[in-house]
Design an enzyme around this catalytic site. Structure first.
Site, PDB file in Angstrom:
ATOM      1  CB  SER A  46      -0.951   0.008   1.272  1.00 14.80           C
ATOM      2  OG  SER A  46      -1.598   1.248   0.972  1.00 14.80           O
ATOM      3  CG  ASP A  67     -10.243 -19.146 -14.552  1.00 18.57           C
ATOM      4  OD1 ASP A  67     -11.616 -20.110 -14.348  1.00 18.57           O
ATOM      5  OD2 ASP A  67      -9.819 -18.990 -13.527  1.00 18.57           O
ATOM      6  CB  VAL A  81     -11.416 -24.274 -13.671  1.00 16.75           C
ATOM      7  CG1 VAL A  81     -10.459 -22.793 -13.011  1.00 16.75           C
ATOM      8  CG2 VAL A  81     -12.287 -25.622 -12.506  1.00 16.75           C
ATOM      9  CG  ASP A 124     -11.321 -21.062  -9.273  1.00 15.30           C
ATOM     10  OD1 ASP A 124     -11.818 -19.907  -9.617  1.00 15.30           O
ATOM     11  OD2 ASP A 124      -9.819 -21.019  -9.716  1.00 15.30           O
ATOM     12  CG  ASP A 174      -6.386  -3.343  -3.763  1.00 11.20           C
ATOM     13  OD1 ASP A 174      -7.100  -2.753  -2.893  1.00 11.20           O
ATOM     14  OD2 ASP A 174      -4.923  -3.392  -3.810  1.00 11.20           O
ATOM     15  CG  HIS A 186      -5.319  -2.146  -0.260  1.00 13.40           C
ATOM     16  ND1 HIS A 186      -3.819  -1.672  -1.382  1.00 13.40           N
ATOM     17  CD2 HIS A 186      -4.926  -1.825   0.824  1.00 13.40           C
ATOM     18  CE1 HIS A 186      -3.858  -1.149  -0.425  1.00 13.40           C
ATOM     19  NE2 HIS A 186      -3.488  -0.898   0.247  1.00 13.40           N
TER      20      HIS A 186
END
Length: 537
Positions: free
Chosen positions: A204, A274, A276, A278, A434, A470
């Site tokens: 950060s 992507d 799959v 999950d 984030d 984050h």
């Protein structure tokens, strides 16, 4: 007689040896004294005081924060020399402290600078303990104000309308360069030899500090590890307030559970892109989910009772969600900055506080750093009224932030040629989830670096982390040993092609891909390594 003489000689030698060992140990202890430390001041600075004391069997619990450490960790039995160097810049109204913890045993020959978070340039013991536990001589700076000071009201303004630019400059950059000089000098003086290698580790604000060091103090550190970096500071804090401004315009402040349900719906819609399902969006750029598709549909709001509330998605909440994802815009529709990705929680930019179970009991709860940046550094007015801020005023303040502060705290200079020429190496990690600092700004910066220098991957690699929030894990695995990967790159020339990541429970292990490559499922158990491959988009 000869045997007795020999035995006496052995005893004498043993006594002498033991006395030397004891004397060496005593001398070692004596070195943890202010009088034993030689610390030349950085140019333009004046050292006022040095304190030093030995600390034994120190214990502390440190929460996950970037690469230091990867998950919540209890550090116990730390023995170190605690040194604090207090200095000033003559002519300025500031007193700055650099704190250095030096392992009393097991020093690995390295120096580490550790970064802060929010308004804190350093996090005190939370910054120092993880490094010491790994054998690093570790330093942090308060940048001129205490790490516990979560509000800049005490140092931001000389008077209403007048920013204390010296204090801001110290927080932005100067204290970082000073830390490197002072910390290395203390380390050399204490151990009698300089550190062989130096590293920066921060998340950060600490990540921003790492980039600032690479850009303005390119010879300060051999290796820089930067997580979730706020490299676009003039834009990011102001951008965090955008969703709050939209709420005010709509006069609607949603229940947090409604926004949480929107995030869950977005993840469900884009999870399988992507290859799959999950629970992680690995290809957010392909996710075009529109929150308006949820309006009128039911969702469950679990208030902790045995009877969760069943509510319906509102059009206002959908508008707020889409605004958070799109990022702030001007009145003409021009984008001012990036928005958060769809798997990020809304708590960072669209948080509310509610006294009841309906939206009419809620009020806005903005990310305070963003609100404080607007109040003290843009409006420069402690009494600034957000309730009276129009769309035009918001856009004007956003422009003003970039115009006034880019040269002071902007950390997105793509020219890293000096860092490259000094032999530096840098690893940056940013999570798609984030909730405060949009990853789009970091992606944009890295692309600028590559455009300026096509060989930049020889010294700078950027890894995107699906499902990572984050400075912390969220639904995706987190790189567990990025610092060691950086050390191998700096000291052995082994550039990291991937970073191994694991979730806090140790159930998911996956390799993070260097930009611009992304994770694609190729088969097998998605929780196990080898089930994903880094490929082109």
């Amino acid at each position: 007689m000869i045997r007795a003489h020999f035995s006496g000689l052995v005893i004498t030698l043993l006594v002498t040896l033991l006395s030397h060992v004891a004397a060496g140990a005593a001398a070692k202890k004596l070195k943890c004294l202010p009088s034993a430390l030689s610390v030349p001041p950085p140019f333009g600075a004046k050292i006022q005081d040095i304190t030093a004391s030995s600390v034994y069997s120190y214990n502390i619990s440190v929460a996950q924060n970037g690469g230091n450490p990867p998950f919540d960790t209890n550090f116990t039995g730390l023995d170190f020399c605690n040194v604090t160097v207090t200095y000033i810049h003559p002519g300025q109204k500031n007193i700055i402290h650099v704190q250095v913890w030096l392992p009393l045993k097991g020093w690995n020959g390295r120096f580490q600078g550790s970064g802060g978070g929010g308004w804190a340039a350093g996090l005190g013991a939370l910054s120092l303990a993880p490094g010491v536990a790994l054998g690093y001589a570790t330093a942090e700076t308060d940048g001129g104000h205490a790490e516990a000071d979560l509000n800049p009201a005490s140092w931001a303004l000389d008077s209403p309308g007048n920013v204390d630019l010296n204090n801001l400059q110290n927080f932005a950059s100067t204290a970082m360069g000073d830390l490197a000089i002072i910390g290395k000098a203390v380390t050399k003086s204490f151990y009698g030899s300089p550190a062989k290698y130096s590293y920066w580790n921060g998340c950060s604000t600490g990540g921003r500090e790492g980039f600032m060091l690479a850009q303005r103090y390119p010879d300060a550190f051999d290796g820089i590890l930067a997580f979730s970096p706020v490299i676009n500071w003039p834009q990011v804090p102001t951008a965090t307030y955008w969703s709050q401004h939209v709420m005010k315009s709509l006069n609607y402040y949603p229940l947090p559970c409604e926004m949480t349900a929107i995030t869950a719906a977005a993840i469900k819609a884009c999870d399988s892109l992507d290859g799959v399902e999950d629970g992680i969006i690995s290809l957010p750029n392909l996710c075009g989910f529109d929150a308006r598709s949820l309006v009128g549909k039911p969702f469950s709001c679990d208030d902790g009772t045995n009877q969760p509330l069943t509510l319906k998605f509102s059009s206002q909440a959908a508008t707020i969600a889409n605004a958070a994802w799109a990022g702030p815009h001007s009145q003409s529709g021009a984008r001012l900055w990036y928005g958060i990705d769809r798997e990020a929680q809304f708590m960072g930019v669209a948080n509310t506080s509610c006294s009841g179970k309906t939206a009419d009991t809620c009020v806005g709860a903005p990310f305070q750093l963003g609100a404080q940046w607007i109040k003290f550094f843009l409006a420069k007015d402690p009494e600034f009224s957000f309730a009276k801020m129009s769309d035009a005023k918001y856009a004007a303040l956003f422009h003003s932030s970039v115009q006034q502060y880019q040269s002071i705290i902007g950390t997105n200079d793509p020219d890293l040629s000096q860092f490259r020429s000094k032999g530096g190496k840098m690893i940056a990690v940013h999570g798609f989830a984030d909730e405060v600092v949009p990853i789009g700004g970091t992606v944009d910066y890295y692309q600028q670096v590559l455009s300026m220098d096509s060989t930049a991957t020889d010294y700078f690699r950027f890894f995107q982390a699906p499902g990572v929030a984050h400075c912390a894990s969220y639904v995706g695995p987190y790189p567990r040993d990025a610092l060691n990967s950086l050390v191998k790159w700096v000291e052995r020339g082994q550039a990291p092609d991937t970073l191994t990541a694991v979730d806090p429970k140790g159930e998911i292990v996956r390799d993070l891909c260097p930009h611009p490559r992304v994770q694609r499922y190729i088969g097998g158990d998605p929780k196990k390594p080898g089930s994903f491959r880094c490929s082109k988009r």
